[in-house]
Design an enzyme around this catalytic site. Structure first.
Site, PDB file in Angstrom:
ATOM      1  CG  HIS A  37      -0.041   0.107   2.508  1.00  0.00           C
ATOM      2  ND1 HIS A  37       0.479  -1.003   3.140  1.00  0.00           N
ATOM      3  CD2 HIS A  37       0.420   1.179   3.192  1.00  0.00           C
ATOM      4  CE1 HIS A  37       1.211  -0.623   4.177  1.00  0.00           C
ATOM      5  NE2 HIS A  37       1.202   0.700   4.225  1.00  0.00           N
ATOM      6  CG  HIS A 117       7.961   4.553   1.242  1.00  0.00           C
ATOM      7  ND1 HIS A 117       7.804   5.656   2.069  1.00  0.00           N
ATOM      8  CD2 HIS A 117       7.812   3.469   2.041  1.00  0.00           C
ATOM      9  CE1 HIS A 117       7.586   5.238   3.298  1.00  0.00           C
ATOM     10  NE2 HIS A 117       7.585   3.912   3.323  1.00  0.00           N
TER      11      HIS A 117
END
Ligand code: 2AM
Length: 174
Positions: A37, A117
Site C-alpha cells: 500500500h 513509497h
C-alpha cells in the site's frame, strides 16, 4: 485501541508487478504482496472515540482524483527497501489535506518530510553488496500509472507472522 494509518490501495496487477521485484536479497523480509500500500499518514494507536473523529474528518476531505505511477526503488538506510512514486502534486495535495485534518484533531504533526513509497522489504543484516545490486538492477523500474479514486483508513494488527491490515473506511475523490 486501534492502530491506524491512512493509505492508498494498489490494484492487484500492480501488486503482482511489484512482487516480481522481490528476490535476491538475503536478510530481506519481503512484504506479503497482499499488504502492499502507499501510506499517506501513519496515525498509530488511538481509542475508538478518536478513531470515529478521524473517520469523520477524512470523510470531509474534498480532493480531485489523480493518476499515480510507481517508479524506481530505494532504501531507507539498512532498514528497508521500497518502490518509489513519480513526482505527483495531486498526491502531495491530498497528503497535505489529510495531514492538516489530523493536526486539527489534535494529533501530533508529522515532522518528517513526506517520502511516498511502497515498502517491499524490511531488512535484517542484509549484505551491502546484494542491496546495491538490487537497487542497480531495478533502478529503471516503472509501472503504468493507475487512477486513484479513493483513499482509505486502515487498521493494522501486529501478529507474530507479520501485520494484518483491515480496511475501516474508504473516502472517494472527486
Ligand atoms: P513503512 O511501510 O514505511 O514502514 C502501516 O504500518 C503503515 O504505516 C506502513 O506503511 C508504515 O510505513 C507506516 N508506519 C508504521 N509505523 C510508523 C511510524 N512509527 N511512523 C510512520 N509511519 C509508520
Amino acid at each position: 485501541m486501534l492502530r491506524l494509518f491512512v493509505a492508498i490501495a494498489l490494484p492487484p496487477q500492480l501488486k503482482l508487478k511489484l512482487s516480481l521485484l522481490c528476490s535476491g536479497v538475503p536478510g530481506a523480509r519481503w512484504v506479503d504482496p497482499g499488504n502492499y500500500h502507499l501510506t499517506l499518514r501513519f496515525i498509530g494507536e488511538v481509542d475508538e472515540g478518536l478513531a470515529a473523529d478521524i473517520d469523520q474528518a477524512l470523510a470531509k476531505i474534498r480532493a480531485p482524483r489523480f493518476a499515480l505511477a510507481l517508479a524506481g526503488v530505494g532504501r531507507f538506510g539498512d532498514r528497508m527497501l521500497w518502490a518509489g512514486v513519480d513526482k505527483n502534486p495531486p498526491l502531495a495535495h491530498l497528503r497535505d489535506k489529510v495531514e492538516s485534518a489530523m493536526v486539527r484533531l489534535g494529533l501530533e504533526p508529522e515532522t518528517r518530510r513526506y517520502a511516498p513509497h511502497v515498502t517491499l522489504a524490511r531488512l535484517r543484516n542484509a549484505g551491502e553488496g546484494k542491496l546495491q545490486s538490487f537497487l542497480a538492477e531495478h533502478a529503471l523500474f516503472r509501472a503504468e500509472s493507475f487512477p486513484v479514486a479513493q483513499f482509505s483508513l486502515v487498521a493494522s494488527y501486529l501478529t507474530k507472522g507479520g501485520a494484518i491490515y483491515e480496511d475501516q473506511a474508504d473516502y472517494p475523490l472527486r
